[in-house]
Design an enzyme around this catalytic site. Structure first.
Site, PDB file in Angstrom:
ATOM      1  N   SER A   1     -38.546  -0.452  42.139  1.00 61.03           N
ATOM      2  CA  SER A   1     -39.316  -1.120  43.189  1.00 61.03           C
ATOM      3  C   SER A   1     -39.063  -0.447  44.533  1.00 61.03           C
ATOM      4  O   SER A   1     -38.003   0.159  44.742  1.00 61.03           O
ATOM      5  CB  SER A   1     -38.868  -2.584  43.294  1.00 61.03           C
TER       6      SER A   1
ATOM      7  N   TYR B   1     -32.016  -8.200  44.077  1.00 59.24           N
ATOM      8  CA  TYR B   1     -33.102  -7.402  43.487  1.00 59.24           C
ATOM      9  C   TYR B   1     -33.013  -5.946  43.956  1.00 59.24           C
ATOM     10  O   TYR B   1     -33.167  -5.013  43.161  1.00 59.24           O
ATOM     11  CB  TYR B   1     -34.417  -8.056  43.903  1.00 59.24           C
TER      12      TYR B   1
HETATM   13  P1  NAP Z   1     -44.213 -10.675  35.922  1.00 60.49           P
HETATM   14  O1  NAP Z   1     -45.696 -10.744  35.956  1.00 60.49           O
HETATM   15  O2  NAP Z   1     -43.404 -11.772  36.530  1.00 60.49           O
HETATM   16  O3  NAP Z   1     -43.771 -10.488  34.381  1.00 60.49           O
HETATM   17  C1  NAP Z   1     -42.414 -10.359  34.077  1.00 60.49           C
HETATM   18  C2  NAP Z   1     -42.280  -9.958  32.634  1.00 60.49           C
HETATM   19  O4  NAP Z   1     -40.874  -9.749  32.344  1.00 60.49           O
HETATM   20  C3  NAP Z   1     -42.747 -11.016  31.664  1.00 60.49           C
HETATM   21  O5  NAP Z   1     -43.282 -10.360  30.542  1.00 60.49           O
HETATM   22  C4  NAP Z   1     -41.458 -11.754  31.294  1.00 60.49           C
HETATM   23  O6  NAP Z   1     -41.517 -12.399  30.011  1.00 60.49           O
HETATM   24  C5  NAP Z   1     -40.505 -10.568  31.253  1.00 60.49           C
HETATM   25  N1  NAP Z   1     -39.083 -10.926  31.399  1.00 60.49           N
HETATM   26  C6  NAP Z   1     -38.452 -11.471  32.476  1.00 60.49           C
HETATM   27  N2  NAP Z   1     -37.147 -11.625  32.232  1.00 60.49           N
HETATM   28  C7  NAP Z   1     -36.934 -11.187  30.969  1.00 60.49           C
HETATM   29  C8  NAP Z   1     -35.794 -11.107  30.125  1.00 60.49           C
HETATM   30  N3  NAP Z   1     -34.585 -11.504  30.536  1.00 60.49           N
HETATM   31  N4  NAP Z   1     -35.955 -10.597  28.873  1.00 60.49           N
HETATM   32  C9  NAP Z   1     -37.182 -10.193  28.429  1.00 60.49           C
HETATM   33  N5  NAP Z   1     -38.289 -10.233  29.185  1.00 60.49           N
HETATM   34  C10 NAP Z   1     -38.173 -10.738  30.435  1.00 60.49           C
HETATM   35  O7  NAP Z   1     -43.679  -9.346  36.607  1.00 60.49           O
HETATM   36  P2  NAP Z   1     -44.431  -8.003  37.076  1.00 60.49           P
HETATM   37  O8  NAP Z   1     -44.887  -8.186  38.450  1.00 60.49           O
HETATM   38  O9  NAP Z   1     -45.379  -7.551  36.027  1.00 60.49           O
HETATM   39  O10 NAP Z   1     -43.172  -7.014  37.148  1.00 60.49           O
HETATM   40  C11 NAP Z   1     -42.850  -6.101  36.125  1.00 60.49           C
HETATM   41  C12 NAP Z   1     -41.758  -5.174  36.639  1.00 60.49           C
HETATM   42  O11 NAP Z   1     -42.216  -4.496  37.803  1.00 60.49           O
HETATM   43  C13 NAP Z   1     -40.473  -5.895  37.038  1.00 60.49           C
HETATM   44  O12 NAP Z   1     -39.352  -5.119  36.692  1.00 60.49           O
HETATM   45  C14 NAP Z   1     -40.592  -5.974  38.551  1.00 60.49           C
HETATM   46  O13 NAP Z   1     -39.328  -6.065  39.155  1.00 60.49           O
HETATM   47  C15 NAP Z   1     -41.298  -4.682  38.852  1.00 60.49           C
HETATM   48  N6  NAP Z   1     -42.013  -4.682  40.130  1.00 60.49           N
HETATM   49  C16 NAP Z   1     -43.045  -5.534  40.360  1.00 60.49           C
HETATM   50  C17 NAP Z   1     -43.697  -5.488  41.586  1.00 60.49           C
HETATM   51  C18 NAP Z   1     -44.856  -6.394  41.903  1.00 60.49           C
HETATM   52  O14 NAP Z   1     -45.304  -6.378  43.055  1.00 60.49           O
HETATM   53  N7  NAP Z   1     -45.384  -7.166  40.980  1.00 60.49           N
HETATM   54  C19 NAP Z   1     -43.290  -4.586  42.565  1.00 60.49           C
HETATM   55  C20 NAP Z   1     -42.239  -3.744  42.294  1.00 60.49           C
HETATM   56  C21 NAP Z   1     -41.608  -3.777  41.068  1.00 60.49           C
HETATM   57  P3  NAP Z   1     -42.147 -13.899  29.865  1.00 60.49           P
HETATM   58  O15 NAP Z   1     -43.635 -13.730  29.965  1.00 60.49           O
HETATM   59  O16 NAP Z   1     -41.696 -14.344  28.517  1.00 60.49           O
HETATM   60  O17 NAP Z   1     -41.583 -14.706  30.997  1.00 60.49           O
END
Ligand code: NAP
Length: 242
Positions: free
Chosen positions: A140, A153
């Site tokens: 991130s 984070y």
């Molecule tokens: P999201 O929509 O909240 O989805 C999170 C995903 O991670 C879901 O599939 C969730 O499963 C799974 N998860 C969470 N904790 C887990 C665990 N302990 N074991 C297995 N699975 C787990 O998140 P996102 O925005 O797509 O983010 C994906 C990645 O990108 C993350 O690493 C996040 O830090 C990174 N990121 C996101 C952004 C952003 O703006 N969105 C920016 C920078 C980085 P469930 O569906 O079962 O809950």
């Protein structure tokens, strides 16, 4: 057969990555924590596009759960291996450090950092012996720049960046590449509580990114064409921070 494992593949960026990799011909293993309905929906989307996907729920932060799930998968797939690993699972639990609880620290580091370690350590053996592998870690902008309210984070993502660079040097000679993708603000459940209208004024491109835009970058890093890219952190943030 070569499989792709996407942790946190049920929703958001992970779902888009599952669709991208399935479109490139990989059978996809969709990992998630508890949202079975969302994972089923991802699998259905993959299948509607002619791809193959299977569900593998487990908590990436639990060494025992990771070992049990991955050894079970290997037993059921004696002729297959996981050639593409996308360590995407992650959570946010924001608080100013002075108010931060132990669980907020431990759970955020557990999902991003311990998850990366437990899963990658295990899958590396096959990649090294087959001399072919792609590891892509979702980090991130917070891990590069640091953001207030996100010491947990930011620490987790910065640690994965360090590990990405170190591991890339360990395994490069065996044709395994290790890279990190650093998104800015992407429109998913993780950012739905944020004020997009206020934040987009800070983003040169003037909007949040889409999960599919991140997935396209992951797809390129997973491809043969990216064989000479390793140990890198590639930002995808609309110009927010470089
Ligand atoms: P999201 O929509 O909240 O989805 C999170 C995903 O991670 C879901 O599939 C969730 O499963 C799974 N998860 C969470 N904790 C887990 C665990 N302990 N074991 C297995 N699975 C787990 O998140 P996102 O925005 O797509 O983010 C994906 C990645 O990108 C993350 O690493 C996040 O830090 C990174 N990121 C996101 C952004 C952003 O703006 N969105 C920016 C920078 C980085 P469930 O569906 O079962 O809950």
């Amino acid at each position: 057969m070569k499989y792709a494992l996407v942790t946190g593949g049920s929703r958001g960026i992970g779902r888009a990555v599952c669709l991208q990799l399935a479109g490139m011909g990989y059978p996809v293993i969709i990992n998630y924590s508890s949202n079975h309905e969302a994972a089923l929906a991802t699998r259905q989307l993959v299948e509607e596009k002619g791809g193959k996907a299977e569900l593998l729920p487990f908590d990436v932060a639990s060494k025992e759960a990771v070992d049990k799930a991955l050894s079970g998968w290997a037993d059921n797939h004696p002729d297959d291996y996981i050639a593409v690993l996308v360590n995407n699972a992650g959570i946010r639990q924001d608080a100013m450090m002075v108010f931060m609880q132990d669980t907020q620290w431990e759970e955020v580091l557990g999902a991003s950092l311990s998850g990366f370690f437990y899963i990658t350590r295990r899958l590396l053996k096959d990649m090294l012996s087959k001399r072919s592998g792609r590891i892509i870690n979702m980090v991130s902008v917070s891990g590069l720049k640091g953001l207030p309210g996100q010491t947990n984070y930011s620490a987790a993502k910065a640690a994965v960046i360090g590990a990405t660079k170190a591991l890339a040097q360990e395994v490069g000679a065996r044709k395994v590449t290790v890279n990190a993708v650093a998104p800015g603000y992407i429109a998913t459940d993780m950012t739905k509580d944020l004020d997009e209208n206020a934040l987009k004024t800070l983003i040169p491109v003037g909007r949040f990114g889409m999960p599919e835009e991140v997935a396209a970058l992951v797809g390129f890093l997973a491809s043969e064409q990216a064989a000479y890219i390793t140990g890198q952190v590639i930002s995808i943030n609309g110009g927010l921070y470089t």
